[in-house]
Design a protein around this motif. Structure first.
Motif, PDB file in Angstrom:
ATOM      1  N   VAL B 144       0.841  -1.199   0.000  1.00 27.73           N
ATOM      2  CA  VAL B 144       0.000   0.000   0.000  1.00 27.73           C
ATOM      3  C   VAL B 144       0.876   1.249   0.000  1.00 27.73           C
ATOM      4  O   VAL B 144       0.679   2.169  -0.793  1.00 27.73           O
ATOM      5  N   LYS B 145       1.887   1.265   0.888  1.00 22.87           N
ATOM      6  CA  LYS B 145       2.692   2.470   1.020  1.00 22.87           C
ATOM      7  C   LYS B 145       3.694   2.617  -0.136  1.00 22.87           C
ATOM      8  O   LYS B 145       3.731   3.652  -0.789  1.00 22.87           O
ATOM      9  N   GLU B 146       4.473   1.584  -0.392  1.00 19.73           N
ATOM     10  CA  GLU B 146       5.543   1.718  -1.377  1.00 19.73           C
ATOM     11  C   GLU B 146       5.043   1.659  -2.808  1.00 19.73           C
ATOM     12  O   GLU B 146       5.502   2.387  -3.671  1.00 19.73           O
ATOM     13  N   ASP B 147       4.138   0.715  -3.079  1.00 22.40           N
ATOM     14  CA  ASP B 147       3.688   0.535  -4.459  1.00 22.40           C
ATOM     15  C   ASP B 147       2.439   1.341  -4.767  1.00 22.40           C
ATOM     16  O   ASP B 147       1.970   1.365  -5.899  1.00 22.40           O
ATOM     17  N   GLY B 148       1.881   1.995  -3.745  1.00 24.75           N
ATOM     18  CA  GLY B 148       0.697   2.817  -3.973  1.00 24.75           C
ATOM     19  C   GLY B 148      -0.493   2.031  -4.471  1.00 24.75           C
ATOM     20  O   GLY B 148      -1.283   2.524  -5.272  1.00 24.75           O
ATOM     21  N   MET B 149      -0.622   0.789  -4.020  1.00 26.29           N
ATOM     22  CA  MET B 149      -1.735  -0.028  -4.505  1.00 26.29           C
ATOM     23  C   MET B 149      -2.994   0.216  -3.687  1.00 26.29           C
ATOM     24  O   MET B 149      -2.935   0.531  -2.498  1.00 26.29           O
ATOM     25  N   ARG B 150      -4.142   0.044  -4.342  1.00 26.86           N
ATOM     26  CA  ARG B 150      -5.425   0.189  -3.655  1.00 26.86           C
ATOM     27  C   ARG B 150      -5.651  -1.038  -2.772  1.00 26.86           C
ATOM     28  O   ARG B 150      -5.116  -2.119  -3.041  1.00 26.86           O
ATOM     29  N   TYR B 151      -6.497  -0.873  -1.752  1.00 23.29           N
ATOM     30  CA  TYR B 151      -6.812  -1.999  -0.868  1.00 23.29           C
ATOM     31  C   TYR B 151      -7.322  -3.191  -1.684  1.00 23.29           C
ATOM     32  O   TYR B 151      -6.940  -4.326  -1.458  1.00 23.29           O
ATOM     33  N   LYS B 152      -8.222  -2.865  -2.621  1.00 20.35           N
ATOM     34  CA  LYS B 152      -8.846  -3.924  -3.412  1.00 20.35           C
ATOM     35  C   LYS B 152      -7.789  -4.697  -4.210  1.00 20.35           C
ATOM     36  O   LYS B 152      -7.841  -5.926  -4.324  1.00 20.35           O
ATOM     37  N   GLU B 153      -6.813  -3.961  -4.746  1.00 20.01           N
ATOM     38  CA  GLU B 153      -5.777  -4.615  -5.549  1.00 20.01           C
ATOM     39  C   GLU B 153      -4.923  -5.539  -4.683  1.00 20.01           C
ATOM     40  O   GLU B 153      -4.622  -6.673  -5.058  1.00 20.01           O
ATOM     41  N   VAL B 154      -4.524  -5.035  -3.510  1.00 20.02           N
ATOM     42  CA  VAL B 154      -3.736  -5.870  -2.599  1.00 20.02           C
ATOM     43  C   VAL B 154      -4.533  -7.107  -2.214  1.00 20.02           C
ATOM     44  O   VAL B 154      -4.019  -8.228  -2.187  1.00 20.02           O
ATOM     45  N   ALA B 155      -5.830  -6.898  -1.929  1.00 23.42           N
ATOM     46  CA  ALA B 155      -6.691  -8.012  -1.534  1.00 23.42           C
ATOM     47  C   ALA B 155      -6.738  -9.065  -2.640  1.00 23.42           C
ATOM     48  O   ALA B 155      -6.655 -10.265  -2.376  1.00 23.42           O
ATOM     49  N   ASP B 156      -6.840  -8.619  -3.898  1.00 25.69           N
ATOM     50  CA  ASP B 156      -6.911  -9.558  -5.020  1.00 25.69           C
ATOM     51  C   ASP B 156      -5.608 -10.324  -5.184  1.00 25.69           C
ATOM     52  O   ASP B 156      -5.601 -11.516  -5.494  1.00 25.69           O
ATOM     53  N   VAL B 157      -4.487  -9.627  -5.004  1.00 28.70           N
ATOM     54  CA  VAL B 157      -3.202 -10.299  -5.187  1.00 28.70           C
ATOM     55  C   VAL B 157      -2.985 -11.336  -4.095  1.00 28.70           C
ATOM     56  O   VAL B 157      -2.587 -12.467  -4.373  1.00 28.70           O
ATOM     57  N   LEU B 158      -3.243 -10.949  -2.857  1.00 29.80           N
ATOM     58  CA  LEU B 158      -2.921 -11.841  -1.739  1.00 29.80           C
ATOM     59  C   LEU B 158      -4.074 -12.758  -1.366  1.00 29.80           C
ATOM     60  O   LEU B 158      -3.964 -13.589  -0.470  1.00 29.80           O
ATOM     61  N   GLN B 159      -5.180 -12.606  -2.049  1.00 28.43           N
ATOM     62  CA  GLN B 159      -6.383 -13.409  -1.794  1.00 28.43           C
ATOM     63  C   GLN B 159      -6.820 -13.322  -0.327  1.00 28.43           C
ATOM     64  O   GLN B 159      -6.985 -14.335   0.359  1.00 28.43           O
ATOM     65  N   VAL B 160      -6.955 -12.082   0.136  1.00 31.42           N
ATOM     66  CA  VAL B 160      -7.536 -11.825   1.448  1.00 31.42           C
ATOM     67  C   VAL B 160      -8.668 -10.824   1.216  1.00 31.42           C
ATOM     68  O   VAL B 160      -8.861 -10.357   0.088  1.00 31.42           O
ATOM     69  N   SER B 161      -9.400 -10.488   2.277  1.00 34.87           N
ATOM     70  CA  SER B 161     -10.505  -9.554   2.071  1.00 34.87           C
ATOM     71  C   SER B 161      -9.996  -8.110   2.142  1.00 34.87           C
ATOM     72  O   SER B 161      -8.940  -7.838   2.720  1.00 34.87           O
ATOM     73  N   VAL B 162     -10.771  -7.195   1.559  1.00 37.61           N
ATOM     74  CA  VAL B 162     -10.406  -5.775   1.597  1.00 37.61           C
ATOM     75  C   VAL B 162     -10.350  -5.309   3.054  1.00 37.61           C
ATOM     76  O   VAL B 162      -9.489  -4.516   3.439  1.00 37.61           O
ATOM     77  N   LEU B 163     -11.251  -5.868   3.860  1.00 38.71           N
ATOM     78  CA  LEU B 163     -11.283  -5.518   5.286  1.00 38.71           C
ATOM     79  C   LEU B 163      -9.952  -5.872   5.962  1.00 38.71           C
ATOM     80  O   LEU B 163      -9.422  -5.101   6.772  1.00 38.71           O
ATOM     81  N   THR B 164      -9.427  -7.032   5.622  1.00 38.53           N
ATOM     82  CA  THR B 164      -8.143  -7.460   6.187  1.00 38.53           C
ATOM     83  C   THR B 164      -7.051  -6.468   5.818  1.00 38.53           C
ATOM     84  O   THR B 164      -6.256  -6.058   6.660  1.00 38.53           O
ATOM     85  N   VAL B 165      -7.028  -6.079   4.542  1.00 38.29           N
ATOM     86  CA  VAL B 165      -6.007  -5.144   4.088  1.00 38.29           C
ATOM     87  C   VAL B 165      -6.120  -3.848   4.877  1.00 38.29           C
ATOM     88  O   VAL B 165      -5.139  -3.335   5.421  1.00 38.29           O
ATOM     89  N   ARG B 166      -7.344  -3.341   4.980  1.00 40.90           N
ATOM     90  CA  ARG B 166      -7.556  -2.073   5.681  1.00 40.90           C
ATOM     91  C   ARG B 166      -7.109  -2.177   7.142  1.00 40.90           C
ATOM     92  O   ARG B 166      -6.414  -1.307   7.656  1.00 40.90           O
ATOM     93  N   ASN B 167      -7.475  -3.292   7.801  1.00 44.72           N
ATOM     94  CA  ASN B 167      -7.106  -3.461   9.200  1.00 44.72           C
ATOM     95  C   ASN B 167      -5.597  -3.592   9.383  1.00 44.72           C
ATOM     96  O   ASN B 167      -5.032  -3.045  10.320  1.00 44.72           O
ATOM     97  N   GLN B 168      -4.940  -4.323   8.464  1.00 45.82           N
ATOM     98  CA  GLN B 168      -3.496  -4.527   8.606  1.00 45.82           C
ATOM     99  C   GLN B 168      -2.744  -3.205   8.437  1.00 45.82           C
ATOM    100  O   GLN B 168      -1.791  -2.936   9.154  1.00 45.82           O
ATOM    101  N   VAL B 169      -3.202  -2.388   7.492  1.00 40.31           N
ATOM    102  CA  VAL B 169      -2.543  -1.086   7.303  1.00 40.31           C
ATOM    103  C   VAL B 169      -2.761  -0.225   8.547  1.00 40.31           C
ATOM    104  O   VAL B 169      -1.845   0.457   9.027  1.00 40.31           O
ATOM    105  N   ALA B 170      -3.965  -0.299   9.125  1.00 39.57           N
ATOM    106  CA  ALA B 170      -4.257   0.478  10.332  1.00 39.57           C
ATOM    107  C   ALA B 170      -3.397   0.008  11.500  1.00 39.57           C
ATOM    108  O   ALA B 170      -2.861   0.828  12.262  1.00 39.57           O
ATOM    109  N   ILE B 171      -3.222  -1.315  11.629  1.00 33.61           N
ATOM    110  CA  ILE B 171      -2.400  -1.858  12.718  1.00 33.61           C
ATOM    111  C   ILE B 171      -0.963  -1.361  12.579  1.00 33.61           C
ATOM    112  O   ILE B 171      -0.357  -0.882  13.554  1.00 33.61           O
TER     113      ILE B 171
END
Lengths: 378, 194
Positions: B144-171
Motif C-alpha cells: 500500500v505504502k511503497e507501491d501505492g496499490m489500492r486496498y482492493k488490488e492488494v486483496a486480489d493479489v494476496l487473496q484476502v478480504s479488503v477488510l483485512t487489508v484495511r485493518n493490517q494497514v491500520a495496525i
C-alpha cells in the motif's frame, strides 16, 4: 479508543481510501488533540517518502530478453512445471506428483506402442500426410484465387490443386500442392501456446515451412524441377530425400530442386541458368536470384502469372510449351525436335493463343497450325 | 504504473502489434516494484530478478490474451506471487501454506532523515517496529505504502478480504505511531522544523 480511531483514519487517508466523512472526522480529532499532531506529521512525511522512480538500468531488460529468447526456443516455463499448490497438505502434494509421474510413464509407453504400431503394422502405408478433406483445383486454361480459413491468399495457376485438412485453422496449417500456386501467408498465432503457427506446404519432393510471407511454388507433376521463389519474408525448405538439410531462402531468391532425386549435391550461384540445360545437366538443387522484370522492381517473371501475364525469360521451348498448354488448355505437338533448343523472352498480357503463336513463330521462324484444341509446330 | 489508461494502451499495443517498445516500457514501469515484492519473499536480489523476468516471459507468452485482463497490475503481482511461492517450495523443500509462514523481508524506504524531519535514531526505531509486525501485515503495508496499490488490488493479489487489508494497514500505522514521541525532545531526540 479515540487515539486508535485517529491512527486508523490516518492510515485510510494516506492509503487514498478515505471517504470525505472520514477525512473530516480525522481533521476534527486532530484539532481536538494537538498532542497527536507531531506524530501524525511524522507518519505523513514517512508515508510520502516513497522512493523516487529511478530509471531501470538497461542491463536488466537485455538480460530478460536473452532469457525470453531461450524460453521461446524451448517453451514450458521453469516455474510452470509444478503448479501453484498454496495451502495443499504435504501428503496430497506428494501423491499428486506420483500420480503425475505415473501418468507420464503410461502416456509415454502408450505413445511408444502407438508409434511401433504405426511404423510396423501397415507395412506400405505412410502415416505422415495430413488428412486431406478440402480440395481446391483449377482446370487447364483457368486460374483461381482463394482465401483459406486462416486468411492466407492463394492464387492457383492452371491445372493445379491444393488440399488441406479439416483441422486447418487449429494449431497446424498444412496444405498439399500439385501444380503452381502463389501464397500470401497470413500470420497466425496459437491461442493456447502463444507461438506462431507455421504454414507448411507439401509437394512430392520438398516441404516448405513458413510463418508469414509471400512466395511462389511450382511443382507440376510432369516437370523435372520444383521451384520455390520467395518474394518477401522467409521460408524454410526441407528436401524429402535429405530431411536433415534445411534450406532457408531470403527474399528475391529461388530454390530449384530436381524432382527425380531431390538430394543436395551443392549450391550453384545465380547466373547459372540450370533450367536451360538438358535435364541431365540440371543440378540436383540450386539457389538463384529471381528474374526481375525490366525496371519494374516489384515484378518477377516467376510471379507474372498471378497478374494474368504469360511471361518467359530466356525460357527453353520444351519448358515453355507445357506452360502454354496449361494456360490455353490445348495440346501442342512438336514435330521438329531441334526447335527444343530455342529460347524465348517475352510477356503476353490478355493475348489469344493465336496471337501468342503468331508472335513466337515470327520471331523464331517456325510453322504452326491451330486446329481446335490441338496445336502442331514444325 | 498507476495510470490504468496508459497500462491499457500498452496492453493493447503488445497484444495487437507485438510492440517491443510497449513491452520494454511495461517492464521498466514494474521492474522495481515487482523486484521489491519478489525480494520480500525470496530474499535474494538475483532470484527476485529471475522471477520478474519469468513473469514477463509469461506475459509475452499470453500476449494475445492481454486485452482480456482488466487489471494488469494485479495480474502481474499475482503471477509474481505464485512464482515466488513455487521458488520457495522448490528451494526450501517445504510447501508454503500461508503467507504468515514465510519470513517476509519488507523494504520500507525511509531514506532521507532530513526530509522526514526526524533523526536517524527515530528511523531505526520505526524500522524496528515494522520488522516486528507479522509478515502478512508488513507485506500489505509495503504494497500500500511503497507501491501505492489500492486496498482492493492488494486483496486480489494476496487473496484476502479488503477488510483485512484495511485493518493490517491500520495496525501498522498504529504501531508506528505508538513508538513515536509525542513532543519534540521527548524520549528520542526528535528533531524538527516545527
Amino acid at each position: 479508543m479515540n487515539e486508535e480511531r485517529a491512527w486508523y483514519l490516518l492510515s485510510v487517508q494516506l492509503s487514498g481510501e478515505a471517504t470525505p466523512e472520514e477525512g473530516e472526522e480525522l481533521h476534527a480529532l486532530l484539532s481536538q488533540h494537538p498532542e497527536w499532531g507531531l506524530r501524525a506529521d511524522i507518519i505523513r512525511n514517512m508515508w510520502n517518502n516513497r522512493q523516487v522512480s529511478r530509471p531501470v538500468a538497461p542491463g536488466h531488460f537485455d538480460k530478460h530478453l536473452q532469457r525470453l529468447s531461450n524460453h521461446l526456443a524451448q517453451p514450458a516455463l521453469q516455474f510452470d512445471s509444478e503448479g501453484v499448490e498454496t495451502g495443499t497438505p504435504v501428503m496430497e502434494e506428494e501423491s499428486h506428483r506420483t500420480r503425475l509421474r505415473w501418468l507420464w510413464g503410461t502416456t509415454a509407453a502408450a505413445a511408444c506402442l502407438l508409434i511401433c504400431f504405426l511404423v510396423f503394422w501397415p507395412p506400405a502405408k505412410k502415416p505422415v500426410k495430413p488428412l486431406a478433406s478440402n480440395t481446391i483445383s483449377t482446370r487447364p486454361g483457368s486460374k483461381s484465387k482463394v482465401e483459406l480459413p486462416d486468411g492466407t491468399q492463394v492464387w492457383l495457376n492452371a491445372d493445379s490443386k491444393i488440399t488441406y485438412g479439416q483441422n486447418f485453422s487449429g494449431n497446424t496449417r498444412e496444405v498439399v500442392l500439385t501444380g503452381e500456386a502463389y501464397f500470401d501467408v497470413a500470420h497466425a498465432t496459437s491461442v493456447e501456446t502463444g507461438q506462431r503457427i507455421p504454414f507448411i506446404i507439401h509437394t512430392p519432393s520438398i516441404d516448405i515451412k513458413v510463418l508469414g510471407t509471400a512466395f511462389n511454388v511450382r511443382s507440376y507433376p510432369g516437370e523435372s524441377t520444383t521451384e520455390t521463389a520467395l518474394i518477401r519474408g522467409s521460408v524454410e525448405v526441407t528436401l524429402h530425400d535429405n530431411p536433415d538439410k534445411k534450406i532457408v531462402l531470403k527474399p528475391d531468391e529461388k530454390l530449384i530442386v530436381r524432382n527425380d532425386n531431390a538430394t543436395v549435391v551443392g549450391m550453384e550461384n545465380e547466373k547459372n541458368d540450370g533450367i536451360s540445360n538438358a535435364a541431365n545437366n540440371v543440378p540436383m538443387m540450386m539457389v538463384s536470384k529471381l528474374r526481375a522484370y525490366k525496371q519494374d522492381t516489384g515484378s518477377h517473371y516467376e510471379t507474372m502469372w498471378v497478374k494474368n501475364k504469360l511471361a518467359f525469360e530466356n525460357e527453353s521451348f520444351d519448358r515453355m510449351l507445357p506452360e502454354i498448354e496449361r494456360w490455353y488448355n490445348v495440346t501442342i505437338q512438336l514435330k521438329n525436335g531441334s526447335l527444343n533448343n530455342l529460347h524465348f523472352t517475352g510477356v503476353f498480357e490478355n493475348k489469344s493463343l493465336a496471337e501468342v503463336m503468331e508472335a513466337l513463330s515470327l520471331s523464331r521462324g517456325f510453322h504452326y497450325e491451330i486446329n481446335g484444341a490441338q496445336v502442331t509446330i514444325w | 504504473m498507476n495510470d490504468p489508461n496508459h497500462l491499457r494502451s500498452l496492453q493493447e499495443r503488445i497484444a495487437l502489434y507485438e510492440d517491443m517498445q510497449a513491452y520494454h516500457e511495461l517492464y521498466n514501469l514494474f521492474f522495481h516494484n515487482l523486484h521489491r515484492f519478489c525480494f520480500s519473499f525470496v530474499k535474494s536480489a538475483e532470484a527476485a530478478e529471475e522471477i520478474v523476468s519469468d513473469v514477463f516471459i509469461k506475459l509475452w507468452q499470453i500476449r494475445n490474451k492481454l486485452p482480456e485482463i482488466t487489471n494488469l497490475k494485479v495480474y502481474l503481482y499475482q503471477i509474481a506471487k505464485n512464482f515466488c511461492l513455487n521458488y520457495i517450495t522448490r528451494h526450501f523443500k517445504n510447501p508454503v501454506t500461508s503467507l504468515d509462514e514465510i519470513n517476509i523481508e519488507t523494504v520500507i524506504s525511509l531514506d532521507n532523515p532530513e526530509e522526514l524531519c526526524i533523526s536517524a535514531d527515530l528511523i531505526n526505531t520505526i524500522q524496528q517496529t515494522i520488522r516486528q509486525l507479522p509478515p502478512q501485515c508488513r507485506l500489505i503495508f509495503q504494497m500500500v505504502k511503497e507501491d501505492g496499490m489500492r486496498y482492493k488490488e492488494v486483496a486480489d493479489v494476496l487473496q484476502v478480504s479488503v477488510l483485512t487489508v484495511r485493518n493490517q494497514v491500520a495496525i501498522a500505522t498504529k504501531k508506528i505511531a505508538e513508538t513515536l514521541p509525542a513532543y519534540i525532545g521527548q524520549r528520542q531526540r526528535a528533531e524538527g522544523k516545527r
